[in-house]
Design an enzyme around this catalytic site. Structure first.
Site, mmCIF file in Angstrom:
data_model
loop_
_atom_site.group_PDB
_atom_site.id
_atom_site.type_symbol
_atom_site.label_atom_id
_atom_site.label_comp_id
_atom_site.label_asym_id
_atom_site.label_seq_id
_atom_site.Cartn_x
_atom_site.Cartn_y
_atom_site.Cartn_z
ATOM 1 C CG HIS A 294 -1.762 1.194 1.404
ATOM 2 N ND1 HIS A 294 -3.101 1.219 1.066
ATOM 3 C CD2 HIS A 294 -1.479 2.435 1.897
ATOM 4 C CE1 HIS A 294 -3.594 2.421 1.328
ATOM 5 N NE2 HIS A 294 -2.629 3.175 1.840
ATOM 6 C CD GLU A 295 1.617 3.573 3.790
ATOM 7 O OE1 GLU A 295 1.800 4.622 3.140
ATOM 8 O OE2 GLU A 295 0.654 3.418 4.557
#
Length: 494
Positions: free
Chosen positions: A263-264
């Site tokens: 995600h990051e």
């Protein structure tokens, strides 16, 4: 051609960018590495820098430069940059320096205390500092409201998603509220008879970190322009030239940290690929937090939970965490697409996640508009969690209303961007499939290049050249269309 006023603006914004660079790295360190006793000094230092930036960005001469630059012969890109400079000027001048510094101090203290108060389930200890943050956020919202003619909540929402209004959110989320509960039940019923093997831990944190780094390489993250560390709450910070990502690890669960890293990494790649020639200028910044979340969710959900992508993750898991049947591609895909209501937003599956966002949006809007107080949050949280996901958070502050860093950090108006991002991401991939009919086969073969090239051309390289609606129209050929999100969920899960 000469444009002296615009050139003056450029020089001022480049100076501010360099100071903001240091501010961002110091803020990342505060969340990742700073020892506890350093917080008071760091909070004061960040407030001081924030005050300096505010003073530089509201200096009287900027008003004249902005006016004069409108009459200069600027390129289309420079006109877009001037538009963003004017927007930043208007927002800053609505706020007095004393309020900006007070907000910085209050959020630094509240967020730092939250790190120890949350695991202790200490709502009573957390409440006084949260009340102060809320008081200052309401003050800011009122001033922005008066300056821009928006409601108080819309004035904060506009800081993260320019041009978006709560009426738009209500329309989109109202429709989502109508069909989402039924979809959750249908998916859970379908999955009830699908056996799935759970990974057997414990999982060493160092091994998990190495797994995350391998996944970042798979996603094309540039390690010469960023790094991965650990914090109480996963986030992506730093600056485009030096992206700082964090995650958190659990020894009993290897997938939460892995998917958090993926995600990051979406946030990180967006930052790393913003237009280099425009860095330091507002037009070179990410367009909005909804667009930013569309990048992280393109990575985590559209790609990360794609059945073909499980084939790429499977050998990485086995290499770093050992061989076990749970890591086989088919079972791994089931694990990554398992739908079950849970307490924690960042751990939520793709289907139940929007319910977490709706809950937070409805509470924070009422807080900013003065309809409820900070003291009311636990009861509201419990009621909405019961309604939307069938779970009780009565007395469970750690996994309830204290789980997120956003309100302690003063990020009111941010939460809707997560589900807007999911909708944008679904629209990006609908467009990709229209343009590349064999996209899913290519993902299954491990060829992610078409995805990254499309995102770079349509989103990353554009920075803030266009307004959000125009960016969406140019990228996908239509305005934001939530129907793509529903179609995506139904196709993947039913």
């Amino acid at each position: 051609m000469s444009h002296p006023a615009y050139d003056q603006l450029v020089q001022r914004h480049l100076r501010m960018h360099r100071l903001a660079h240091l501010q961002s790295i110091a803020s990342w360190d505060q969340s990742a590495f700073m020892p506890p006793k350093g917080n008071d000094a760091r909070a004061a230092a960040l407030a001081e820098v924030g005050g300096m930036l505010h003073e530089m960005g509201t200096a009287p001469e900027l008003k004249g430069w902005l006016e004069a630059a409108r009459h200069e012969a600027l390129s289309e890109d420079d006109q877009a940059s001037l538009r963003e400079m004017q927007r930043a000027w208007d927002a800053r001048n609505a706020l007095p320096p004393a309020l900006v510094e007070a907000i910085s101090l209050a959020t630094s203290h509240c967020e730092h205390a939250w790190r120890s108060q949350r695991p202790a389930n200490d709502w009573a200890g957390h409440l006084p500092s949260l009340r102060e943050v809320l008081r200052l956020q309401r003050d800011m919202a009122e001033r922005l409201s008066q300056a821009h003619g928006l409601s108080r909540y819309d004035s904060l929402l506009d800081r993260y998603e320019p041009g978006m209004r709560s009426a738009d959110i209500d329309r989109v989320f109202g429709d989502l509220r109508h069909w989402l509960p039924g979809l959750i039940q249908r998916v859970m019923a379908k999955q009830a008879n699908e056996p799935v093997l759970r990974p057997e831990g414990p999982f060493d944190k160092t091994a998990q970190r190495n797994l995350g780094l391998a996944a970042m390489r798979l996603m094309g993250f540039d390690f010469e322009a960023g790094r991965l560390d650990e914090s109480a709450h996963p986030f992506c910070g730093g600056v485009p030239e030096d992206v700082r990502m964090t995650t958190r690890y659990r020894e009993d669960d290897c997938l939460t940290a892995l998917m958090g890293v993926i995600h990051e990494a979406g946030h990180g790649r967006y930052e790393q690929n913003l237009p280099r020639q425009r860095l330091g200028l507002p037009v070179g910044e990410a367009r909005s937090m909804g667009i930013h979340e569309s990048q992280s969710l393109s990575f985590e959900m559209q790609l990360g939970s794609h059945p073909g992508f499980a084939r790429q993750l499977s050998p990485l898991l086995q290499q770093h965490l050992g061989l076990q049947p749970a890591f086989e591609p088919d079972n791994l895909n089931k694990l990554l697409t398992r739908v079950k209501p849970g307490y924690i937003r960042v751990d939520a599956d793709e289907v139940t996640y929007p319910a977490h966002v709706i809950l937070r949006y409805e509470i924070e809007r009422a807080l900013i508009e003065g309809e409820v107080e900070a003291d009311d949050i636990p009861a509201l949280w419990h009621a909405k969690m019961t309604e939307l996901l069938g779970l009780s958070t009565d007395g469970n502050f750690t996994n309830g209303c204290m789980q997120d860093v956003h309100w302690p950090a003063g990020l009111f108006g941010y939460f809707p961007c997560y589900t807007l991002g999911a909708m944008y991401a679904a629209q990006w991939f609908a467009t990709l499939r229209r343009d590349l009919p064999d996209l899913d086969d290519r993902i299954a073969r491990g060829d992610l290049t078409p995805v990254f090239e499309w995102l770079n051309a349509k989103i990353w390289s554009q920075g803030s050249r266009w307004s959000t609606p125009e960016l969406v129209q140019r990228a996908s050929g239509e305005p934001l269309n939530p129907a793509h999100f529903r179609a995506h969920l139904e196709a993947r899960y039913l």
